[in-house]
Scaffold this active site. Sequence first.
Site, PDB file in Angstrom:
ATOM      1  N   TYR A 132       0.814  -1.223   0.000  1.00 30.71           N
ATOM      2  CA  TYR A 132       0.000   0.000   0.000  1.00 30.71           C
ATOM      3  C   TYR A 132       0.843   1.267   0.000  1.00 30.71           C
ATOM      4  CZ  TYR A 132      -3.795  -3.147   1.524  1.00 30.71           C
ATOM      5  OH  TYR A 132      -4.697  -4.162   1.642  1.00 30.71           O
ATOM      6  N   HIS A 166       0.621 -11.644   1.702  1.00 29.61           N
ATOM      7  CA  HIS A 166      -0.412 -10.897   0.988  1.00 29.61           C
ATOM      8  C   HIS A 166      -1.142 -11.738  -0.072  1.00 29.61           C
ATOM      9  CE1 HIS A 166      -1.493  -6.456  -0.047  1.00 29.61           C
ATOM     10  NE2 HIS A 166      -2.538  -7.243  -0.148  1.00 29.61           N
TER      11      HIS A 166
END
Length: 279
Positions: free
Chosen positions: A53, A111
């Site tokens: 992010y 992830h």
Amino acid sequence: MTALTIPTTTLADGSAFPLIGFGTGGLKGPDGAQRIATALGAGYRLLDTAAQYGNEAAVGEAIRLSGLDVDEVLVTTKIAGGDQGREAARTGYLESLRRLGLDRAALVLIHWPNPSRGLALDTWRTLVDLKEEGRALHIGVSNFRPEQIQELVDATGVWPEVNQIQLSPALARHDTVAFHQEHGIVTEAWGPLGGRDGLGTQYALRKVAQKHDATLTQVTLRWTIDRGIVVIPKSGDAQRQLENASLDHVRLDDEDRALLASLDLGEDAAWDSREHEEW
């Protein structure tokens, strides 16, 4: 005194874990840090970020701005695809901690499985080590299918504590959630408000929202946490942050649940982590 009272679920070791967290994706820089700090001030205690992010420094700054003790805030971060591997995962995670300004994260996840790289198991072994060393309180995965989880467990004997998956009324993921429940894994939902599936335009959802004088978001979040599934809605707007965790007035009945069940598009509509990869 916090404005919100957030319900909790329980991780496999008995630790309480908020059912409503705060997603931080897209909130960057000083403005992002201030908006995340506002969410903490409202009562959120679970923050979801990821190396991918690009905002871990803003999340760390938000905790400092909030004035809260760092141990009061549960930070989740994730190992990026490019950081998978035995040593790379450790380096990537320590860099995440540096950006966050923390000694350890409450939860670290892989992830995506990224099967073409073949490094998920090595990465999982490193997460197991990090937990044993006290560098991470809890460990888990994100976007893993049951058989991908089973591969990790068969090799290490260690079950993930959390699996964060794409889940909404349009993607109810019943079989995956049942697998999690059977093995003591907490399910966490990303995309609980839908997306390309057009969930927000569905009449059934609007009908339930009107019945309860609630927003579409509040209905979908209530439906999710009623299943014991953690949600991490994201908003930079202070009023919406409060609305997203103010669900007490939404009490879904069997009729509501039947209407929402009609929206399920089935497992094939979800992103398939055997094919979709993020590095």
